[in-house]
Design a protein around this motif. Structure first.
Motif, PDB file in Angstrom:
ATOM      1  N   THR A   1      58.724  51.576  17.882  1.00  0.00           N
ATOM      2  CA  THR A   1      58.972  52.282  16.628  1.00  0.00           C
ATOM      3  C   THR A   1      58.581  53.738  16.822  1.00  0.00           C
ATOM      4  OG1 THR A   1      58.461  50.296  15.339  1.00  0.00           O
ATOM      5  CG2 THR A   1      58.468  52.391  14.163  1.00  0.00           C
ATOM      6  N   THR A   2      59.513  54.635  16.550  1.00  0.00           N
ATOM      7  CA  THR A   2      59.237  56.068  16.675  1.00  0.00           C
ATOM      8  C   THR A   2      59.444  56.738  15.329  1.00  0.00           C
ATOM      9  OG1 THR A   2      61.524  56.453  17.377  1.00  0.00           O
ATOM     10  CG2 THR A   2      59.881  56.182  19.112  1.00  0.00           C
ATOM     11  N   ALA A   3      58.603  57.708  15.024  1.00  0.00           N
ATOM     12  CA  ALA A   3      58.722  58.424  13.756  1.00  0.00           C
ATOM     13  C   ALA A   3      58.218  59.846  13.920  1.00  0.00           C
ATOM     14  CB  ALA A   3      57.928  57.716  12.660  1.00  0.00           C
ATOM     15  N   ALA A   4      58.867  60.758  13.199  1.00  0.00           N
ATOM     16  CA  ALA A   4      58.461  62.159  13.183  1.00  0.00           C
ATOM     17  C   ALA A   4      58.565  62.664  11.755  1.00  0.00           C
ATOM     18  CB  ALA A   4      59.346  62.998  14.106  1.00  0.00           C
ATOM     19  N   GLY A   5      57.620  63.511  11.358  1.00  0.00           N
ATOM     20  CA  GLY A   5      57.652  64.029  10.003  1.00  0.00           C
ATOM     21  C   GLY A   5      56.888  65.332   9.898  1.00  0.00           C
ATOM     22  N   TYR A   6      56.834  65.882   8.691  1.00  0.00           N
ATOM     23  CA  TYR A   6      56.151  67.145   8.496  1.00  0.00           C
ATOM     24  C   TYR A   6      55.718  67.298   7.045  1.00  0.00           C
ATOM     25  CZ  TYR A   6      60.287  68.851   6.073  1.00  0.00           C
ATOM     26  OH  TYR A   6      61.314  68.997   5.170  1.00  0.00           O
ATOM     27  N   GLN A   7      54.761  68.183   6.854  1.00  0.00           N
ATOM     28  CA  GLN A   7      54.336  68.648   5.538  1.00  0.00           C
ATOM     29  C   GLN A   7      54.417  70.163   5.571  1.00  0.00           C
ATOM     30  OE1 GLN A   7      50.162  69.293   4.652  1.00  0.00           O
ATOM     31  NE2 GLN A   7      50.328  67.878   2.920  1.00  0.00           N
ATOM     32  N   ALA A   8      55.209  70.744   4.666  1.00  0.00           N
ATOM     33  CA  ALA A   8      55.357  72.200   4.619  1.00  0.00           C
ATOM     34  C   ALA A   8      54.823  72.726   3.299  1.00  0.00           C
ATOM     35  CB  ALA A   8      56.822  72.586   4.789  1.00  0.00           C
ATOM     36  N   LYS A   9      53.802  73.577   3.375  1.00  0.00           N
ATOM     37  CA  LYS A   9      53.294  74.289   2.202  1.00  0.00           C
ATOM     38  C   LYS A   9      53.940  75.667   2.209  1.00  0.00           C
ATOM     39  CE  LYS A   9      48.892  71.828   1.968  1.00  0.00           C
ATOM     40  NZ  LYS A   9      47.406  71.951   1.953  1.00  0.00           N
ATOM     41  N   LEU A  10      54.874  75.871   1.292  1.00  0.00           N
ATOM     42  CA  LEU A  10      55.721  77.049   1.316  1.00  0.00           C
ATOM     43  C   LEU A  10      55.093  78.225   0.577  1.00  0.00           C
ATOM     44  CD1 LEU A  10      59.069  75.193   0.569  1.00  0.00           C
ATOM     45  CD2 LEU A  10      58.045  75.703   2.794  1.00  0.00           C
ATOM     46  N   THR A  11      55.609  79.404   0.854  1.00  0.00           N
ATOM     47  CA  THR A  11      55.070  80.610   0.229  1.00  0.00           C
ATOM     48  C   THR A  11      55.345  80.662  -1.267  1.00  0.00           C
ATOM     49  OG1 THR A  11      57.103  81.779   0.844  1.00  0.00           O
ATOM     50  CG2 THR A  11      55.238  81.968   2.345  1.00  0.00           C
ATOM     51  N   ASN A  12      56.303  79.856  -1.751  1.00  0.00           N
ATOM     52  CA  ASN A  12      56.587  79.831  -3.185  1.00  0.00           C
ATOM     53  C   ASN A  12      55.661  78.884  -3.942  1.00  0.00           C
ATOM     54  OD1 ASN A  12      57.518  77.306  -2.520  1.00  0.00           O
ATOM     55  ND2 ASN A  12      59.672  77.723  -2.961  1.00  0.00           N
TER      56      ASN A  12
ATOM     57  N   LYS B   1      52.492  71.251   8.895  1.00  0.00           N
ATOM     58  CA  LYS B   1      51.863  70.256   9.757  1.00  0.00           C
ATOM     59  C   LYS B   1      52.952  69.329  10.286  1.00  0.00           C
ATOM     60  CE  LYS B   1      47.861  68.540   8.750  1.00  0.00           C
ATOM     61  NZ  LYS B   1      47.060  68.932   9.933  1.00  0.00           N
ATOM     62  N   MET B   2      53.066  69.236  11.612  1.00  0.00           N
ATOM     63  CA  MET B   2      54.024  68.356  12.262  1.00  0.00           C
ATOM     64  C   MET B   2      53.327  67.046  12.622  1.00  0.00           C
ATOM     65  SD  MET B   2      55.471  71.342  14.804  1.00  0.00           S
ATOM     66  CE  MET B   2      56.580  70.278  15.734  1.00  0.00           C
ATOM     67  N   PHE B   3      54.074  65.954  12.583  1.00  0.00           N
ATOM     68  CA  PHE B   3      53.489  64.634  12.821  1.00  0.00           C
ATOM     69  C   PHE B   3      54.427  63.781  13.666  1.00  0.00           C
ATOM     70  CE2 PHE B   3      51.155  60.852  12.048  1.00  0.00           C
ATOM     71  CZ  PHE B   3      52.070  59.843  11.776  1.00  0.00           C
ATOM     72  N   TYR B   4      53.857  63.129  14.687  1.00  0.00           N
ATOM     73  CA  TYR B   4      54.618  62.218  15.543  1.00  0.00           C
ATOM     74  C   TYR B   4      53.851  60.908  15.707  1.00  0.00           C
ATOM     75  CZ  TYR B   4      57.303  66.282  17.268  1.00  0.00           C
ATOM     76  OH  TYR B   4      58.100  67.401  17.371  1.00  0.00           O
ATOM     77  N   VAL B   5      54.582  59.801  15.829  1.00  0.00           N
ATOM     78  CA  VAL B   5      53.946  58.523  16.123  1.00  0.00           C
ATOM     79  C   VAL B   5      54.918  57.645  16.908  1.00  0.00           C
ATOM     80  CG1 VAL B   5      54.675  57.449  13.949  1.00  0.00           C
ATOM     81  CG2 VAL B   5      52.717  56.505  15.176  1.00  0.00           C
ATOM     82  N   VAL B   6      54.372  56.941  17.890  1.00  0.00           N
ATOM     83  CA  VAL B   6      55.118  55.927  18.635  1.00  0.00           C
ATOM     84  C   VAL B   6      54.261  54.675  18.666  1.00  0.00           C
ATOM     85  CG1 VAL B   6      56.180  55.245  20.825  1.00  0.00           C
ATOM     86  CG2 VAL B   6      56.249  57.644  20.102  1.00  0.00           C
ATOM     87  N   GLU B   7      54.846  53.534  18.324  1.00  0.00           N
ATOM     88  CA  GLU B   7      54.152  52.254  18.415  1.00  0.00           C
ATOM     89  C   GLU B   7      55.012  51.281  19.217  1.00  0.00           C
ATOM     90  OE1 GLU B   7      53.052  50.606  14.671  1.00  0.00           O
ATOM     91  OE2 GLU B   7      51.563  52.157  14.230  1.00  0.00           O
TER      92      GLU B   7
END
Length: 204
Positions: free
Chosen positions: A108-119, A35-41
């Motif tokens: 304020t700018t921010a970018a992030g992610y949540q990765a659920k891996l195959t392991n 899941k990719m996430f972006y925010v600008v305020e």
């Protein structure tokens, strides 16, 4: 270190059942999801004196643009492919006629992610500008224009193993594509809220 705040590895134990009817049955591999996430305020005064165009990299790697019409812009994107690159830049352009005044300007700018891996592990990370930074005071159209030209870029690449490294993304006009640094509780709270976790538990 923000990496210590945002990189969370949670080991998930996969459970399988053996059947006496079919000893050759194999377990279906776990699917990788990201899941990719972006925010600008921006502060109230920014939209009074400037137009804001949000530039970002989507889940296919394509560069996209959206006009910012309110103080906060957010976007989440889903993909099943790693590696991937995330990039975010708020292109801020002064309006044609800016009257003299007392403007408090902040983005304020921010970018992030949540990765659920195959392991079975889940990894989080994020990058962004400092949400605790004081706004810049501007009184003239020239001062507004100088501030607008300083909007920085957030960019990083997530490896196939789910870990991020800062990089550069050229949106055609951003200041040499160098990523901003600077994290805070604000950024953690944004991510945890999007990902459905309790900010009070993970962002102290």
């Amino acid at each position: 270190m923000l990496a210590a705040i945002f990189i969370c590895g949670f080991a998930v134990t996969a459970m399988s059942a053996c059947s006496s009817d079919n000893d050759n049955k194999t377990e279906t591999p776990q699917e990788q999801t990201v899941k990719m996430f972006y925010v600008v305020e921006v502060s109230d005064d920014v939209l009074k004196v400037a137009d804001v165009e949000v530039n970002y990299v989507d889940q296919t790697g394509a560069k996209q643009k959206e006009v910012m019409t309110s103080k906060e812009w957010k976007k989440t994107l889903d993909t099943k492919t790693l590696p991937l690159t995330e990039g975010l830049w708020a292109r801020i352009t002064p309006k044609s006629a800016v009257a003299s005044g007392n403007y408090q300007l902040k983005v304020t700018t921010a970018a992030g992610y949540q990765a659920k891996l195959t392991n079975g592990k889940t990894v989080y990370d994020g990058y962004g500008s400092d949400p605790d930074a004081a706004p810049t005071a501007a009184q003239t159209a020239a001062e507004v224009a100088v501030w607008c030209a300083k909007s920085g870029t957030v960019a990083f690449t997530v490896s196939k193993e789910g870990y991020a490294k800062q990089t550069s993304v050229d949106f055609g006009g951003n200041d040499d594509g160098k990523p901003d640094n600077g994290f805070g509780t604000w950024l953690c709270q944004k991510f945890m809220d999007i990902f459905g976790y309790d900010p009070e538990k993970y962002c102290k």
